[in-house]
Design a protein around this motif. Structure first.
Motif, short mmCIF file in Angstrom:
data_model
loop_
_atom_site.label_atom_id
_atom_site.label_comp_id
_atom_site.label_asym_id
_atom_site.label_seq_id
_atom_site.Cartn_x
_atom_site.Cartn_y
_atom_site.Cartn_z
N SER A 174 0.83 -1.20 0.00
CA SER A 174 0.00 0.00 0.00
C SER A 174 0.86 1.25 0.00
O SER A 174 1.88 1.31 0.68
CB SER A 174 -0.88 -0.06 1.25
OG SER A 174 -1.53 1.14 1.43
N PHE A 175 0.48 2.24 -0.79
CA PHE A 175 1.18 3.52 -0.83
C PHE A 175 0.21 4.62 -0.46
O PHE A 175 -0.94 4.62 -0.91
CB PHE A 175 1.70 3.81 -2.25
CG PHE A 175 2.83 2.91 -2.66
CD1 PHE A 175 4.15 3.32 -2.52
CD2 PHE A 175 2.58 1.64 -3.18
CE1 PHE A 175 5.19 2.48 -2.89
CE2 PHE A 175 3.62 0.81 -3.55
CZ PHE A 175 4.93 1.23 -3.40
N ALA A 177 -1.55 8.08 -0.82
CA ALA A 177 -1.87 8.73 -2.09
C ALA A 177 -0.82 9.77 -2.49
O ALA A 177 -0.53 9.94 -3.68
CB ALA A 177 -3.24 9.38 -1.98
N ARG A 179 2.22 9.42 -2.31
CA ARG A 179 3.37 8.74 -2.92
C ARG A 179 2.92 7.87 -4.09
O ARG A 179 3.48 6.82 -4.36
CB ARG A 179 4.08 7.88 -1.87
CG ARG A 179 4.78 8.63 -0.79
CD ARG A 179 5.82 9.62 -1.33
NE ARG A 179 6.67 9.10 -2.38
CZ ARG A 179 7.78 8.40 -2.17
NH1 ARG A 179 8.18 8.13 -0.95
NH2 ARG A 179 8.51 7.97 -3.19
N VAL A 180 1.92 8.35 -4.80
CA VAL A 180 1.40 7.56 -5.92
C VAL A 180 2.50 7.35 -6.98
O VAL A 180 2.53 6.35 -7.68
CB VAL A 180 0.13 8.22 -6.50
CG1 VAL A 180 0.44 9.49 -7.23
CG2 VAL A 180 -0.66 7.26 -7.37
N ALA A 183 4.25 4.26 -6.22
CA ALA A 183 3.42 3.09 -6.55
C ALA A 183 3.57 2.76 -8.04
O ALA A 183 3.75 1.61 -8.41
CB ALA A 183 1.96 3.39 -6.22
N VAL A 198 -3.32 2.14 -3.63
CA VAL A 198 -3.12 3.54 -3.25
C VAL A 198 -4.15 3.85 -2.17
O VAL A 198 -5.34 3.64 -2.38
CB VAL A 198 -3.30 4.49 -4.45
CG1 VAL A 198 -3.15 5.94 -4.01
CG2 VAL A 198 -2.28 4.15 -5.53
N SER A 199 -3.67 4.32 -1.02
CA SER A 199 -4.62 4.52 0.08
C SER A 199 -4.72 5.99 0.47
O SER A 199 -3.78 6.75 0.29
CB SER A 199 -4.22 3.68 1.29
OG SER A 199 -2.94 4.06 1.70
#
Ligand SMILES: NC(=O)c1ccc[n+]([C@@H]2O[C@H](COP(=O)([O-])OP(=O)(O)OC[C@H]3O[C@@H](n4cnc5c(N)ncnc54)[C@H](OP(=O)(O)O)[C@@H]3O)[C@@H](O)[C@H]2O)c1
Length: 487
Positions: A174-175, A177, A179-180, A183, A198-199
């Motif tokens: 999970s990254f 958002a 740090r999209v 990802a 993406v969280s």
């Protein structure tokens, strides 16, 4: 749903059939493998790295092939005694399509889930389909926007199987958002296993149904116990608890607040409006821990959290580790954790945190006893998790500012030479806080210069153990000296 629709609705896979799944360690690949196994099919899966292939073997995949090998069709024909497979699940582009078609058996079904060749209007050589084979396209966007009953039925079928544990959720990375970019970089590098998610910071609240329970929070009407409370990190932790709203603390160690400095520390917490009880107890003694827990339960507030930090260090090379040196290090940490676990298992705690170290993950020179003790903490965390009890083991690297390493300059120098640098007390508490909020069971937190660090680890077959270590297979970024990462 992609994998389900492809295998169940489109390919209509039956028991005893065989399937070739490309990119078996990816999200769709891993789902397809599970579904194929559930349907009683035999799987041949491909993956591009040794780590991924090893993972597929652990998932019970009968044959695992190297997707970087140009001639996967030949490998499949060999594995199937030149019969070919009943189904090919394909997301590979260009020449991989005719190659995949060439390994279809009679009545074989080629299921295309990639988009590139379709949107490029590529040609399909029909010769490979001559023996009753067929070519199908799965486009989930069109499924979702079409008749909604198909989507609803599939979700129902899958949910039921997940509930029965016939299918299990996929691993994911999970990254946040913000740090999209990272990802996407991870996906582009093809190093990911399972899903990339993406969280967003706000908890997802389903429109119909109960809101999710709130993330971890310190309760002002609860009591929090710290062992090893007067060491460097005990103090950092106690201050964080008070700052986060804790009003009742029990601070414990063998000597308690025996120094003027420790007494002043207790006073400073009390001045901030927190009731502090100091209890002397040897964490490795059953009698002392029982008395400590009795003292805690004598208070008006229920115990809500345990933080086990008690530790003794007695480094020695393996050959010099005698029974006493093992016992003195393992007892307060490992046996102490066990006693706290047994003594609180019946209580409704919000957290049970153990300060472990990276020594139990990678080993540390001369720390066989310490590594073993921490390893026990890690296992205990997973054991508690399996019992449905709260648990978090934090495998810290070097803690800076206060604590054992901060007091021992030579140890800090040695660790810096290895490429391990300090985490500040502020970073430590924010990592702890976010790990508790995320409900993690085990978190490794180190700041490291990978180039230096890699150099001190042994080499195997000309490659450093660090690079081949499966734990690092999902690490983003290179191995250069500029890759100092927060955890
Ligand atoms: N410092 C680091 O860089 C680092 C790195 C990774 C992990 N950790 C972990 O973080 C935790 C805290 O480390 P720290 O640097 O704050 O340690 P520290 O400053 O040396 O403090 C250790 C504390 O443990 C207490 N203690 C020792 N034996 C005990 C026993 N038998 N029963 C009860 N208490 C006992 C000591 O007090 P008494 O002597 O009065 O009992 C002291 O309060 C440890 O669990 C350690 O493994 C630290």
């Amino acid at each position: 749903m992609t994998a389900w629709h492809a295998l169940v609705n489109v390919a209509r896979m039956r028991k005893g059939e065989s399937i070739l799944v490309h990119a078996g360690a990816g999200g769709v690949g891993m789902a397809a493998i599970q579904i194929a196994h559930h349907l009683g099919a035999e799987v041949i899966a491909s993956a591009g790295s040794h780590t991924k292939r090893a993972l597929l073997e652990t998932l019970g995949v009968k044959h695992v092939i190297d997707s970087r090998r140009g001639d996967f069709a030949e490998a499949v024909m060999e594995l199937t005694n030149r019969r070919g497979v009943d189904v090919v699940l394909n997301a590979l582009a260009a020449e991989a399509i005719p190659m995949g078609l060439s390994c279809l058996s009679e009545f074989g079904r080629f299921i295309e889930i990639g988009k590139r060749d379709i949107y490029q209007n590529s040609r399909i050589p029909l010769w490979n389909l001559r023996r009753n084979a067929s070519f199908h396209v799965v486009a989930m966007d069109a499924v979702f926007s079409g008749d909604e009953s198909l989507t609803r039925d599939m979700l129902g079928e899958i949910a039921e199987l997940v509930e029965k544990r016939a299918l299990t959720p996929l691993p994911f990375r999970s990254f946040a958002a913000c740090r999209v970019d990272a990802a996407f970089r991870l996906m582009a590098s093809g190093k990911h296993i399972g899903k990339v998610v993406v969280s967003f910071p706000e908890a997802f609240v389903p429109r119909q149904g109960e809101p999710l329970p709130p993330a971890f929070a310190i309760q002002p009407d609860g009591c929090y116990l710290i062992t090893g409370a007067f060491g460097g990190f005990g103090k950092v932790l106690a201050q964080w608890l008070v700052k986060s709203g804790a009003k009742h603390l029990v601070l414990s160690s063998r000597s308690g607040a025996s120094t003027p400095e420790a007494q002043a520390f207790v006073k400073s917490l009390e001045n901030a409006g927190t009731e502090v009880r100091v209890v002397r107890a040897d964490a490795g003694s059953e009698k002392d821990i029982n008395a400590l827990l009795a003292e805690v339960s004598a208070g008006k507030q229920p115990l809500r959290g345990v933080f086990h930090l008690a530790m003794v260090i007695d480094d020695a090379p393996l050959a010099a580790l005698n029974r006493d040196r093992l016992r003195s290090v393992i007892t307060p940490k490992a046996y102490g954790a066990w006693l706290l676990h047994k003594g609180t298992a019946h209580l409704k705690l919000d957290c049970f945190v153990m300060f472990s170290s990276v020594s139990s993950i990678f080993g540390n020179p001369a720390q066989g006893n310490y590594g073993a003790a921490n390893s026990f903490l890690d296992s205990l965390a997973h054991h508690r998790h399996a019992l449905g009890l709260p648990a978090l083991t934090m495998n810290w690297g070097v803690l800076g500012g206060a604590g054992y390493v901060a007091r021992n300059e030579r140890v800090a120098e040695f660790l810096a030479k290895q490429g391990t640098y300090e985490l500040s007390p502020g970073e430590v508490v924010s990592l702890l806080e976010s790990s508790l909020a995320a409900g993690n069971t085990q978190v490794v937190a180190i700041r490291v210069d990978w180039a230096k660090w890699e150099a001190i680890l042994p080499q195997r077959a000309g490659q450093s153990v660090a690079r081949a270590h499966p734990l690092f297979s999902r690490r983003t970024g290179g191995w250069g000296p500029d890759q100092r990462l927060a955890p």
